[in-house]
Structure formats: structure tokens, C-alpha cells
Design an enzyme around this catalytic site. Structure first.
Site, PDB file in Angstrom:
ATOM      1  CG  HIS A 202       8.894  10.689 -14.501  1.00 17.90           C
ATOM      2  ND1 HIS A 202       9.786   9.651 -14.621  1.00 17.90           N
ATOM      3  CD2 HIS A 202       8.090  10.641 -15.595  1.00 17.90           C
ATOM      4  CE1 HIS A 202       9.519   8.989 -15.745  1.00 17.90           C
ATOM      5  NE2 HIS A 202       8.499   9.570 -16.356  1.00 17.90           N
TER       6      HIS A 202
ATOM      7  CG  HIS B 118       7.997  11.726 -21.191  1.00 26.68           C
ATOM      8  ND1 HIS B 118       8.830  12.278 -20.237  1.00 26.68           N
ATOM      9  CD2 HIS B 118       7.474  10.613 -20.622  1.00 26.68           C
ATOM     10  CE1 HIS B 118       8.815  11.517 -19.164  1.00 26.68           C
ATOM     11  NE2 HIS B 118       8.006  10.496 -19.361  1.00 26.68           N
TER      12      HIS B 118
ATOM     13  CD  GLU C 119      -1.549   7.962 -22.225  1.00 26.68           C
ATOM     14  OE1 GLU C 119      -1.733   8.557 -23.307  1.00 26.68           O
ATOM     15  OE2 GLU C 119      -1.981   6.834 -21.976  1.00 26.68           O
ATOM     16  CG  ASP C 120       0.277  10.538 -17.314  1.00 25.42           C
ATOM     17  OD1 ASP C 120      -0.526   9.715 -17.779  1.00 25.42           O
ATOM     18  OD2 ASP C 120       1.457  10.256 -17.044  1.00 25.42           O
TER      19      ASP C 120
ATOM     20  CG  ASP D 260       9.288   7.219 -19.503  1.00 25.12           C
ATOM     21  OD1 ASP D 260       9.075   7.819 -18.439  1.00 25.12           O
ATOM     22  OD2 ASP D 260       8.447   6.487 -20.066  1.00 25.12           O
TER      23      ASP D 260
ATOM     24  CG  ASP E 205      34.639 -10.445 -17.261  1.00 22.13           C
ATOM     25  OD1 ASP E 205      34.192 -11.311 -16.480  1.00 22.13           O
ATOM     26  OD2 ASP E 205      34.031 -10.096 -18.293  1.00 22.13           O
TER      27      ASP E 205
HETATM   28 MN    MN Z   1       7.234   8.947 -18.055  1.00 15.97          MN
END
Ligand code: MN
Length: 500
Positions: A47, A72, A76-77, A140, A263
Site C-alpha cells: 500500500h 504515511h 498511526e499503524d 492514499d 461526448d
Molecule cells: Mn494509507
């Protein structure tokens, strides 16, 4: 895509020192996420890598942005703290990673009110504190949508709706047409599955027919332009994004009839200069009769998000109606990549700060207006991009979802006065995020604050110290002054019964 392929692609653009930094960040992120899996069963790092790949090989952002993209989700993780990132990669990158972490906390509540959603977009922007952080967050979200099929249905729907209401409009404001279209199309499947299926049944055959027609026509038009002495950088067919087609069909004049849409697949002509664009239009109109009222000159009159091109609809070869879009390569990359096109990586390894200011970007203009309100220097464009002026502001919601921006350290009493002077004067207590609190309580970004009103005004001297904003303090002082003179009623009286 494998790490190896991504790295090889990056090497075509980025200097060796930057590639080295990228490798270092990859190893760091991989170690931090070791053992973690995505819902798809893939290693978590796939990811982070997909996000960095989009930022590098697609948007060509500066290397710091790619590195922040790789990192990123680390604070947090994983157990690796932000301080570790700061120590290893420096302040700038850590600052961006911190911004992304903060943005993860903004969630779409169950509110459909457009003002509320607009505020959420603004809040999103201000909390990012740097436009690059917004771009990382969009990359993300794109990858999360690409892997959304692995999540449970309720989550799919929430994420898809949030994307349609918050993320895609942000991409649009930044002029990033391609990304906006991708975000919307992926969300469409999960937010409106039945409608998506309906459109697929209606449209796919027609899309295919139109694609084939445009392929044939392309060659004819190419020849005609060549004979007229007009150079082109490319002519290709451009299929309409499904969600934007769906939105168009919902408008009254189309009445859900796909036959009225010209279109589905447009012919797009890219030609070197602005003069060529008009010359191309001239050649086309001399060969193919235009439909009246359908010539749109977005070069002379760009759209609010900065989009430039000439659109026309003509009776093309084989007597079929087709839309043609004409633009220069510069207009093309701006239409696809928006603000990122202005940010593109240069050989120096730094974004080209000397680029032309994209005045026409609606969002940048709005930021500048905001900055003016708050008292920053509106002429410094970089400042507007960095959004430093929001650094010391917090955003506080009323229970209805209105939002007020206040300085850091502001209290519930400040919020009461920010909503309404009468409310401030009658304030007695506050519910903060549903819990009883005091007027003197300091607020935090994102708090929902409900002010408890008393029947009587009970302003006291110490309120001057409780309030932190100058506007609340001056209202309190003015009340106290007028009141001590023994006036029968207050200048603020007129506010008290006014409906907001
Ligand atoms: Mn992420």
C-alpha cells in the site's frame, strides 16, 4: 507492480541521491510494517509503495513527498513513533507525515448538509498545512479505493460516499481532472451499485461503438490538419468518466437518455501553440458543420478550477455527432494533473518554486482570501501553499455542523461569542463532544461544542480572563462597562432576539 519495476521507473526521472533516499525510506517503512497485512492479504508495504508510486511515477512530485508517501501510515499503524521519522528523515518529511496522520481523523459524519461538507473540505485543507500533504492523502485514498473490494460492505459504502463528497471535490478544486475522475468512478461502484449497473447496461455497447468510430475518424482528421499545415502532438479518443456521465444524465435536459450524450468518447487534439488551437477549430468547422450553441472557449474563459481547452460538437464523418476538445500540451498536463503539474519534479531535485502562479485555481484564491481574513500576507504564494497561517488555528463545530475557526487555546466561552454575541452573554456552561464541561475549558481541533444558555445574563469580571479571543473579550468588556454605568439595556440587546 513490484518494488523493482517502480524503482526502475523512478530512475528515469529522479537523480541518484533521491533514489537513494527513496530506497532508505522503503527499507524503513518495510521494517516498521513488518508482519502487517492488508485486508487483501498483501503485505502492508504494498500500500505504501502504491501511494509513493503514484506520487512519483504519475504526478512527479518532489522526493520529500514520495518519502512521506512511503512513511504515511507508520506513526498511526506501527510502534515506530513520529520522533523516529524526524530523527531519520528530518523535520520537513516528519511534518508531512504528521499532517497525513491528522487528516486520517477527519471523518464524514452522518450529515448531508452542503455547508457542512464544504466546511469539512476546508478543514481538511487547513489541517493538512501543506498542499503536498493533501496530494499524498488523495493518492492514499485512490489506492484504498482500488483495494476496496476486500472490505465489508458498510465500510465500502462509507468510504465511497466520503470520497464522492470530500476527496473528489478537493481533487477537482486543485484542477486534477484525471484523479478526480478515477476517485469518482471507483466510488460510484460502491456508493450507488444499482445505478452503476444500470449505466453499464445502458452504456457499454455505445461506448464501444463510439470508441471504434473515433478511432476511424482520428485518421481522417489527422490528415486534414496536416494538409492545412497544422502540427499536432497527438490525437486520441477520450472516454468519458462513468460517474460524470451519470451526473450528466441526471440533469433535466438529458432525462436519463444516453442517446442525447455526444461526448461518450470525444476526439482530443493536442497541438503545440494557442494559435494552433484556434486554427484547428477553423479547419474542423470548415469541414464539419458545428452544432449551434455548443462551442465552448475555455481558453479565453477558463473554468474556475483552471481548466482550459476549446470544446466543439460537430456533425463528423459518416454523419455522426462527435465532440472535439482542442488544447496545447501545457493545457493538457494542467487539465490532467492540476496543481501537481505546477509542482513537477525538476532535475535539481526540488520543486520548481519559480513556476507561474496558477491564479485561476479557485482553491488557491480561496486560501488567499482566508489568509487575508486572518491577516496574513496574501501576496506570498508559497505561504498560501504551505498554509502556515492555519498552524495556530483550531476548528470547532456547533451541534448543527457549522464550524468556527478560533486561535489555539480558545475556550468554550470564545466559541459561544463566535457563534453569536447574545449566546456569549447568556452562556452558562458547555457540552464538549457530548460531555458536560465548563466555559473556561480549552478546546481542541474538531471538538463539537454545544453552549448551554441561561435565562439571565450573568457576565462576570473573570470572563475577561477566560476568553482568549480579542473579539469575545471586547464584547465582554463593553458589556461590563455599559452595565456598570447603570444603563437600562445593552447595546447587545438587538442581537439577543435575532434569529441566526
Ligand atoms: Mn494509507
Amino acid at each position: 507492480m513490484t518494488y523493482h519495476t517502480i524503482l526502475e521507473n523512478l530512475k528515469k526521472t529522479y537523480i541518484p541521491a533521491d533514489i537513494k533516499l527513496f530506497e532508505k525510506a522503503y527499507d524503513f517503512a518495510k521494517a516498521a510494517h513488518a508482519g502487517q497485512k492488508r485486508k487483501s492479504g498483501d503485505d502492508y508495504i504494498t500500500h505504501s509503495l502504491a501511494v509513493a508510486n503514484y506520487l512519483g511515477n504519475h504526478l512527479h512530485m518532489d522526493i520529500d513527498t514520495l518519502v512521506a508517501g512511503l512513511l504515511h501510515d507508520v506513526p498511526e499503524d506501527t510502534t515506530v513513533p513520529l520522533a523516529e521519522i524526524k530523527k531519520t528523515f528530518g523535520k520537513e518529511i516528519a511534518f508531512m507525515v504528521e499532517g497525513i496522520t491528522k487528516l486520517g481523523k477527519i471523518k464524514l459524519r452522518n450529515q448531508k448538509d452542503e455547508t457542512y461538507i464544504e466546511t469539512l473540505r476546508k478543514m481538511f485543507f487547513s489541517m493538512a498545512a501543506d498542499i503536498r500533504v493533501v496530494l499524498i492523502k488523495l493518492a492514499d485514498r485512490l489506492h484504498n479505493l482500488q483495494t476496496l473490494s476486500f472490505l465489508p460492505p458498510e465500510k465500502q459504502e462509507r468510504i465511497a460516499r466520503e470520497t464522492l463528497e470530500v476527496y473528489a471535490p478537493i481533487a477537482d478544486r486543485l484542477g486534477m481532472g484525471e484523479l478526480k475522475g478515477e476517485l469518482e468512478d471507483l466510488s460510484f461502484i460502491y456508493a450507488y451499485p444499482k445505478e452503476h449497473e444500470w449505466l453499464r447496461e445502458q452504456g457499454e455497447v455505445r461506448f464501444e461503438q463510439m470508441r471504434e468510430y473515433i478511432e476511424r475518424t482520428k485518421k481522417t482528421v489527422q490528415k486534414e490538419l496536416k494538409e492545412a499545415g497544422i502540427k499536432t502532438n497527438g490525437i486520441h479518443g477520450r472516454a468519458k468518466h462513468r460517474y460524470s456521465l451519470y451526473q450528466k444524465l441526471l440533469r433535466a435536459r438529458y432525462g436519463r437518455d444516453i442517446n442525447k450524450i455526444y461526448d461518450l468518447v470525444a476526439l482530443r487534439i493536442i497541438t503545440p501553440t494557442l494559435e494552433n488551437c484556434y486554427a484547428t477549430l477553423g479547419v474542423l468547422h470548415s469541414k464539419y458543420k458545428p452544432l449551434p450553441g455548443r462551442i465552448k472557449d475555455y481558453i479565453a474563459f477558463p473554468k474556475p478550477n483552471g481548466y482550459r481547452s476549446i470544446h466543439t460538437t460537430v456533425f463528423g464523418p459518416e454523419g455522426r455527432i462527435m465532440e472535439v476538445q482542442i488544447r496545447t500540451p501545457e493545457m493538457h498536463s494542467e487539465a490532467e494533473y492540476g496543481i501537481a503539474a505546477h509542482w513537477a519534479y525538476t532535475e535539481r531535485g526540488k520543486p520548481d518554486w519559480g513556476y507561474k502562479v496558477p491564479e485561476q485555481l479557485e482553491w488557491v484564491r480561496e486560501l488567499r482570501d482566508w489568509q487575508k481574513d486572518i491577516g496574513g500576507n496574501p501576496d506570498d504564494f508559497m505561504e498560501a501553499l504551505h498554509i502556515d497561517f492555519f498552524k495556530n488555528r483550531i476548528f470547532i463545530f456547533t451541534p448543527r455542523g457549522d464550524v468556527k475557526d478560533l486561535p489555539e487555546g480558545a475556550t468554550a466561552l470564545d466559541m459561544a461569542f463566535a457563534v453569536h454575541t447574545g449566546l456569549g452573554l447568556h452562556a452558562q456552561g458547555a457540552k464538549i463532544n457530548g460531555k458536560m464541561g465548563k466555559l473556561a475549558d480549552e478546546l481542541e481541533n474538531g471538538d463539537v461544542v454545544e453552549i448551554i444558555k441561561a435565562h439571565q445574563i450573568n457576565v462576570s469580571r473573570d470572563w475577561v480572563n477566560i476568553a482568549k479571543t480579542s473579539s469575545a473579550r471586547s464584547k465582554i468588556k463593553s458589556y461590563l462597562k455599559d452595565h456598570s454605568r447603570g444603563w437600562g439595556f445593552l447595546p447587545e440587546f438587538r442581537f439577543m432576539n435575532r434569529k441566526k
